[in-house]
Design a protein around this motif. Structure first.
Motif, short mmCIF file in Angstrom:
data_model
loop_
_atom_site.label_atom_id
_atom_site.label_comp_id
_atom_site.label_asym_id
_atom_site.label_seq_id
_atom_site.Cartn_x
_atom_site.Cartn_y
_atom_site.Cartn_z
N PHE A 1 0.86 -1.19 0.00
CA PHE A 1 0.00 0.00 0.00
C PHE A 1 0.89 1.23 0.00
O PHE A 1 1.92 1.25 0.66
CB PHE A 1 -0.90 0.01 1.25
N LEU B 1 -9.51 2.93 1.14
CA LEU B 1 -9.21 1.52 1.43
C LEU B 1 -10.55 0.85 1.70
O LEU B 1 -11.27 1.22 2.63
CB LEU B 1 -8.30 1.41 2.65
N THR C 1 -7.82 1.23 -3.05
CA THR C 1 -7.19 -0.10 -2.87
C THR C 1 -8.21 -1.03 -2.24
O THR C 1 -8.88 -0.69 -1.27
CB THR C 1 -5.94 0.00 -2.00
N LYS D 1 -4.10 -7.93 -0.67
CA LYS D 1 -4.43 -6.86 -1.59
C LYS D 1 -4.92 -7.45 -2.89
O LYS D 1 -4.27 -8.33 -3.48
CB LYS D 1 -3.20 -5.99 -1.85
N THR E 1 -5.27 -1.98 -6.85
CA THR E 1 -5.39 -0.54 -6.63
C THR E 1 -5.89 0.08 -7.92
O THR E 1 -5.32 -0.17 -8.99
CB THR E 1 -4.05 0.09 -6.21
#
Length: 494
Positions: free
Chosen positions: A27, A37, A215, A222, A225
């Motif tokens: 990130f 987020l 993101t 993750k 993004t």
């Protein structure tokens, strides 16, 4: 040319005993950027931000601040390096003045060592005026102002403490629409002053409005993004869920002609407005919304635990008085298991004591407890809900979360209600325990009770409800028959 990176988190992993909360997450945050987020509950958003804010240590991976590696050991150290976190639960002191809250923990003094209130009042007034809140009298108690204003004061306190990076965790959950709009304006003012903001929210319309990049986290990893200008809400939801979405909304449901057990009309309080709701006999209604939508406060109001300003509540056709209590609600056919098992149960007490606790006054046993009598009354309810292990003498605190939830249900069965309200019935449970608890609720429906399930987890209401009422920002925005509805349909309504 892209703005310089202020923060870089590389391959961040964090484990809590047997739970892998984060797994090699990357990130970054640029100067003057609003980076959202997003992800479902349990995706790892809060864990990642608590690492960034110095709350959690003991993680794997690299943390770079302005290009230099750091290992923050506390929120105080993070703030000293320009990183402030605005939590969902505000840390203001309502009884103190606005200026006192702005300078809380860092009061200014005169050369003689006395508190310089004149200077603090002047600076607080000037700084509030700079961000468009010049109507506030900084000498007034902060509690005189709305939650939206209190949040602005907390933001200002972080700014005056030197924060160049602000983490906002669900900042609009308790705000009215006008307050949300003013907060959006404040965020844009902060961006123009080159401050960087990490914005965490379940309200995707806000995310799409305010952010520069988004993101997505899922299951501690993750996913992607995205540049806000190159995406849309449907794509964001599909990444959150891990599949393509069905964008078609089902038609609104029609009221049935069945016997109404719970009727709420035009109920209004500070955090919800003109709510209408019905639960029929032999029906499970899901009351769904994001955290802060007002649905949990609505349930408390129906049960006499939250003050409302206007509207009516009827149970089985009987109107409730304006200022009724939870005790009155119980006597007149309502039961309510709150979203917090640990706050509603007595962890050190035996199972049977927890089951019988709400009924001791009705049985005349408050001052003359008789364990044998209570055991006799509690055993059938413990068996009915499948508490395991079933020994009624076991302390509740030794049970798993799922079995604690069964105790929270069982405690209302010695004198069965007409309507059973249950908030977050499956939060934190494994699949097996979830199925057991939801089966109990289905059985209640089949036996002719009315059931109201209050949840911020779409899977819960989709699994158990016959009908779903959706709330957003204190208002009912949809009422849907639970037929061919996907999770994305509910998320689009928040």
């Amino acid at each position: 040319m892209a703005a310089p990176l202020v923060i870089e988190l590389k391959h961040i992993s964090k484990r809590f005993e047997n739970i892998q909360a984060l797994d090699a997450v990357d990130f970054d945050l640029r100067q003057g950027e609003i980076h959202a987020l997003v992800g479902e509950n349990g995706a790892g958003k809060s864990t990642l931000m608590r690492i960034l804010a110095g709350i959690y240590t003991g993680y794997e991976g690299d943390y770079l601040l302005n290009g230099k590696p750091v290992q923050l050991q506390s929120p105080r150290e993070a703030l000293s390096r320009g990183i402030g976190m605005i939590h969902q639960e505000l840390s203001v002191m309502p009884e103190l003045s606005v200026a006192e809250n702005v300078f809380l923990g860092r009061q200014l003094t005169t050369p003689f060592g006395l508190l310089d209130w004149r200077k603090m009042n002047r600076i607080a007034q000037e700084e509030l005026a700079k961000i468009g809140f010049d109507h506030i009298n900084v000498r007034d108690p902060l509690g005189n102002y709305s939650l939206g204003t209190q949040q602005v004061v907390e933001v200002l306190r972080a700014i005056l403490s030197g924060a160049q990076v602000l983490i906002m965790d669900e900042p609009t959950t308790a705000l009215s629409p006008p307050e949300v709009e003013r907060l959006m304006q404040l965020i844009n003012v902060l961006r123009q002053s080159n401050r960087s903001i990490i914005y965490i929210s379940h309200f995707l319309d806000e995310v799409m409005y305010v952010s520069d990049r988004i993101t997505v986290l899922r299951d501690g990893r993750k996913v992607t993004t995205l540049d806000k200008k190159e995406t849309n809400m449907d794509e964001v939801i599909s990444f959150i869920l891990g599949r393509e979405i069905n964008a078609k909304l089902p038609e609104a449901t029609h009221q049935t002609d069945d016997h109404t057990l719970l009727e709420v009309r035009d109920l209004t309080a500070d955090v919800f407005s003109h709510v209408n709701l019905k639960v029929e006999q032999g029906e499970v209604v899901g009351l769904y919304g994001a955290i802060g939508a007002g649905h949990f406060d609505l349930a408390r109001a129906i049960f006499g635990m939250y003050r409302f300003d206007s509207g009516t509540i009827k149970v089985d056709g009987k109107p409730f008085p304006k200022d009724f209590s939870a005790r009155y609600a119980i006597k007149n056919g309502l039961a309510y298991a709150t979203e917090s098992r640990r706050k509603s149960l007595f962890m050190e007490e035996a199972i049977y004591r927890n089951v019988m606790m709400p009924h001791l006054q009705r049985l005349g046993r408050v001052f003359l407890p008789q364990p044998s009598f209570e055991l006799e009354k509690a055993r059938p309810q413990i068996a009915l809900t499948g508490v395991h292990p079933s020994d009624p003498l076991n302390p509740v605190g030794q049970l798993s979360g799922g079995n604690q939830q069964k105790v929270a249900i069982a405690r209302w069965l010695p004198f069965p209600p007409k309507v059973f309200m249950m908030a977050e019935p499956t939060r934190g449970m494994d699949v097996g325990a979830k199925n057991e608890v939801l089966t109990i609720l289905r059985n209640f429906r089949n036996e002719g009770y009315g059931v109201l399930v209050i949840s911020s987890e779409p899977e819960t209401v989709l699994t158990v409800a016959d009908r779903i009422v959706v709330m957003s920002h204190g208002n009912v925005v949809a009422e849907l028959e639970n037929k061919n509805i996907d999770k994305d349909v509910l998320m689009r309504l928040l």
